[in-house]
Write an enzyme that holds these catalytic residues in place. Structure first.
Site, PDB file in Angstrom:
ATOM      1  N   SER A  83       5.406  62.716 110.143  1.00  0.00           N
ATOM      2  CA  SER A  83       5.838  62.921 111.523  1.00  0.00           C
ATOM      3  C   SER A  83       4.752  62.444 112.471  1.00  0.00           C
ATOM      4  CB  SER A  83       6.148  64.398 111.799  1.00  0.00           C
ATOM      5  OG  SER A  83       6.337  64.615 113.189  1.00  0.00           O
ATOM      6  N   GLY A 100      11.717  65.679 122.686  1.00  0.00           N
ATOM      7  CA  GLY A 100      10.928  66.305 121.637  1.00  0.00           C
ATOM      8  C   GLY A 100       9.512  65.772 121.593  1.00  0.00           C
ATOM      9  N   ASP A 108      14.016  56.355 113.959  1.00  0.00           N
ATOM     10  CA  ASP A 108      14.781  56.413 115.200  1.00  0.00           C
ATOM     11  C   ASP A 108      15.882  55.367 115.276  1.00  0.00           C
ATOM     12  OD1 ASP A 108      13.529  58.601 116.288  1.00  0.00           O
ATOM     13  OD2 ASP A 108      12.074  57.434 117.436  1.00  0.00           O
TER      14      ASP A 108
END
EC number: 2.5.1.19
Length: 441
Positions: free
Chosen positions: A174, A100, A322
């Site tokens: 993000s 991604g 993560d």
């Protein structure tokens, strides 16, 4: 990209955690080293590059666009930059595999190029939403279209005359979206600024600065002026904290463990997992702190003890996004209840990490209740059992290290994707004393 299925199932049988090891180079920084080095004037030499499938997808994409890249060879990569106007049109769609990061960051960079391109990926990546990156790039004048249903890949990018700088407030924190906008901003007329609702990793800003490109940072806002040149640089990439987290958790869970992880990046925008584990009572010391290529680095010594459940502070969530599969395993071994909220982003990772981890923990006898934006875990005895990682590399590694605190073996299917981020995981795990076997061995 196809994934070799021969090691798609692992069996983890516990073991011990002792010794001194180095983990793989930082994945986020490795991606950016290729991208920015390719745009530089001159030759960039990189040490510590992560030769995992995700980063190799980025490397292959730039080779397809005419950039000569030597390596990787034992973590060394040499990038012969083509300058900001030197990329060439690829002859076929660029396959990002499972990455991604590659797709979102390249979308920003390619939106400014004078040639058409298309970004695709494997089945998992084609399920991940791209609307959050398409929208701001469109606002800059880019022509980026998601060809899949509900804003999903592939992405088709058409050339435009020029982009214009924007002031963009991220609706959701993000780093990937922020970075895509900043990379597009390198080519935009005027200034491009991105404001974050909460801090996210700042590797793009740090690396642009290391390559001589001015970036202005003011609290939660990062700005750059389009049109400057990128100058080649020599980089040393630190160990990936996201990879180190699995071994931090493994050692922290079991009394008597004593592990030293050398040369790990401790960027303030990445160290949420460290702070969460410390709040849970983990014994972690930062030693030999230094700086490599603008990134803070330290050796991490962790010793085993008793962990306790906590309510995870919301401000740490984007700084550990993560690492939550590993943190969930720590919570399973802790005394008491751990509560995570404000982490809906976990549902659109390589798998739905909230549901996938909840299902796996339940299969191992742990009370785990998924929330819309998080997970509630009551620590207790971890049993052996069978779990499905659903092709998610971080989930597979999390359950592998869970075996250190389990009463029986843990069989993990869907584990081949580990190679996307940590191709040497099994070797490092065995080096510290974990007993993990692949089906094909």
């Amino acid at each position: 990209m196809t994934t070799d299925k021969r090691d798609d199932r692992l069996t983890a049988r516990g073991g011990s955690v002792q010794g001194t090891v180095q983990v793989a180079g930082d994945k986020s920084i490795s991606h950016r080293a290729i991208m920015i080095g390719a745009l530089a004037d001159g030759v960039t030499r990189v040490e510590g590059f992560l030769a995992g499938e995700d980063c190799l997808a980025t490397l292959a994409a730039f080779r397809s666009m005419g950039v000569r890249i030597e390596g990787p060879d034992a973590g060394r990569v040499t990038i012969h930059g083509v300058g900001r106007e030197g990329l060439r049109a690829p002859e076929a769609p660029l396959d990002m595999g499972n990455s991604g990061t590659s797709m979102r960051l390249l979308a920003g960079l390619l939106a400014a190029q004078p040639f058409p391109s298309e970004l695709t990926g494997d089945e998992s990546l084609r399920r991940r939403p791209m609307g959050r990156v398409v929208s701001p790039l469109t606002s800059m004048g880019g022509q980026v279209a998601a060809l899949g249903e509900e804003g999903r890949p592939p992405l088709r990018i058409s050339p435009v005359g020029s982009l214009k700088g924007i002031n963009y407030e991220l609706p959701v924190a993000s780093a990937q979206v922020k970075s895509a906008i900043l990379l597009a901003g390198l080519y935009a007329d005027g200034e491009t600024c991105v404001t974050e609702p909460a801090p996210t990793r700042d590797h793009t800003e740090r690396m642009l600065s290391a390559f001589g490109y001015p970036v202005r940072r003011e609290g939660s806002r990062a700005c750059l002026q389009g049109g400057a040149r990128v100058q080649a640089a020599d980089l040393s990439i630190p160990g990936d904290l996201s990879s180190a987290a699995f071994f931090l958790v493994a050692a922290a869970m079991v009394p008597g463990s004593d592990l030293l992880l050398e040369g790990v990046g401790i960027n303030p925008t990445r160290r949420g997992a460290l702070d969460i584990l410390l709040a849970m009572g983990a014994h972690i010391e930062l030693q030999n702190e230094r700086t490599h290529g603008g990134e803070p680095v330290a050796d991490l010594r962790v010793r085993g003890g008793e962990l306790r459940g906590i309510e995870i502070p919301s401000h740490l969530v984007p700084l550990a996004i993560d690492e939550f599969p590993a943190i969930f395993v720590a919570a399973a071994a802790a005394e008491g209840r751990t509560v995570l909220r404000d982490a809906a982003e976990l549902r659109v990772k390589e798998s739905d990490r909230i549901q996938t981890m909840a299902d796996g923990l339940q299969a191992l006898g742990i009370a785990a209740v998924p929330l819309e934006d998080g997970l509630v875990i009551d620590g207790g005895p971890i049993s052996g059992g069978r779990v499905d990682a659903h092709g998610d590399h971080r989930v597979a590694m999390a359950f592998a290290v869970a075996s250190i605190a389990a009463s029986g073996p843990i069989s993990i299917s869907g584990a081949a994707a580990i190679r996307t981020s940590f191709p040497d995981f099994l070797e490092v795990a065995r080096a510290v004393g974990l007993r993990i076997e692949a089906e094909n061995e």
